[in-house]
Design a protein around this motif. Structure first.
Motif, short mmCIF file in Angstrom:
data_model
loop_
_atom_site.label_atom_id
_atom_site.label_comp_id
_atom_site.label_asym_id
_atom_site.label_seq_id
_atom_site.Cartn_x
_atom_site.Cartn_y
_atom_site.Cartn_z
N GLU A 1 11.50 19.49 29.62
CA GLU A 1 12.26 20.82 29.10
C GLU A 1 13.06 21.48 30.38
N HIS B 1 17.46 26.12 19.17
CA HIS B 1 18.00 26.39 20.46
C HIS B 1 19.57 26.55 20.34
N HIS C 1 17.33 15.10 28.53
CA HIS C 1 16.84 15.46 27.57
C HIS C 1 17.91 15.63 26.15
N ARG C 2 17.04 15.75 24.99
CA ARG C 2 18.04 15.49 23.82
C ARG C 2 18.66 16.99 23.70
N ARG C 3 18.30 17.93 24.12
CA ARG C 3 19.00 19.33 24.03
C ARG C 3 20.20 19.19 24.82
N GLN D 1 15.92 20.83 16.97
CA GLN D 1 16.51 21.30 18.26
C GLN D 1 17.54 22.19 18.00
N SER E 1 14.12 15.53 14.39
CA SER E 1 14.00 15.98 15.46
C SER E 1 15.32 16.88 16.07
N ASP E 2 16.29 16.33 15.72
CA ASP E 2 17.61 17.16 15.90
C ASP E 2 17.73 18.30 15.32
N ASN F 1 17.25 20.81 31.51
CA ASN F 1 18.14 21.23 30.68
C ASN F 1 19.23 22.10 31.45
#
Length: 318
Positions: free
Chosen positions: A123, A213, A163-165, A209, A205-206, A126
């Motif tokens: 986390e 966010h 991280h995917r974000r 996010q 999951s996307d 990012n």
């Protein structure tokens, strides 16, 4: 092929915004309100002469240089390591202002960790270090299908920011830049860009996010927020929101990047990310000439843009 001016405008747009922000990085918004930046200045935070760009531009140029020889994650990763170890693509042979997440990723790369596994996935990983350098990939928008290009964007983010974000932020930015390269107006490019990403990010999951966010960006009205609702820290979502807000609420390159710098805090990166979009849209001819004239290694940047155009043309003709 988009003309060279679009590539050079984008690269120079990043660089000029970056250089405007370098002398006042980490200053507060209150300080900037009291003494706003109105021109290219020098020294300040890093004691560098006017026109000095930071890691934002260095890593953007490393990516662009690597792409001149085709798409290779290994080559891109190697160029990032060269920047860190040998001051490759720095204005004056000195590396400064290295983000912690980027530094750790480069350490991982040097230990032999594969590029797709090198970037932090926690986390706290990012920061805006992959967003600030991702723009060169958007210039392939005329030659790769949308899904393939965004997947490459994700992979290049992962070299330093896994991280995917962070990947999603880079995807949104690239999607909006693609619209500008197609000749769309800023608000239309923003709305089309997020619509394309809504259709792309369909995995649960996307979607989580995005809902958690990126809801202010995906709402399509980021430009309607008041300045006190816009944050300008080094967090990737803050940077993307601030850059879009500055770009959509101004009507010239100079106005957009100065608005970004004068938000305070992570001034160079907010202005670099804003400047990439504004450079593409307004064109090199509308970036103040006195600012461009002060940019370190200006001729090298022009030559890089020319090489990248030739490489993209060549790959499209195969």
């Amino acid at each position: 092929m988009q003309p060279t001016s679009k590539i050079l405008s984008g690269l120079m747009g990043v660089c000029v915004g970056d250089a405007l922000g370098v002398p006042v990085e980490f200053t507060s918004r209150a300080e900037r309100v009291k003494m706003p930046v109105t021109e290219m200045t020098g020294y300040g935070t890093y004691n560098q002469p006017a026109g000095t760009w930071s890691d934002d531009s260095s890593l953007t140029f490393c990516l662009a240089e690597s792409l001149c020889a085709g798409f290779s994650l290994e080559a891109i990763a190697k160029s990032f390591c060269r920047w860190y170890n040998e001051a490759y693509w720095t204005p004056y042979g000195e590396v400064f202002d290295v983000g912690n997440t980027t530094r750790q990723a480069i350490t991982n790369l040097q230990r032999g960790v594969p590029p797709l596994d090198a970037g932090g996935t926690s986390e706290s990983s990012n920061g805006n270090g992959s967003l600030m350098r991702i723009l060169p990939l958007s210039f392939y928008s005329g030659y790769l299908n949308f899904s393939e290009l965004i997947e490459r964007v994700h992979q290049v983010s992962r070299i330093t920011h896994g991280h995917r974000r962070s990947q999603i932020a880079c995807g949104i930015y690239t999607s909006i830049a693609m619209g500008l390269l197609q000749g769309l107006e800023p608000k239309t490019a923003y709305l089309q860009g997020i619509e394309n990403m809504k259709n792309f990010y369909t995995k649960p999951s996307d979607v989580r996010q995005i809902n958690s966010h990126f809801q202010r960006i995906f709402g399509g009205t980021i430009d309607n927020l008041s300045v006190d609702k816009i944050q300008s820290s080094g967090y990737v979502v803050h940077t993307l929101e601030a850059a879009l807000w500055c770009f959509l609420n101004t009507s010239s390159y100079a106005e957009s990047v100065l608005k970004a710098v004068n938000l305070g805090e992570d001034t160079d990166t907010t202005a670099a990310v804003t400047g990439g979009l504004a450079g593409i849209y307004y064109g090199l001819e509308n970036i103040p000439k006195e600012w461009v004239a002060q940019i370190a290694r200006k001729d090298d940047i022009v030559a890089l843009a020319t090489r990248l155009e030739a490489a993209i043309n060549s790959s499209s003709n195969k």
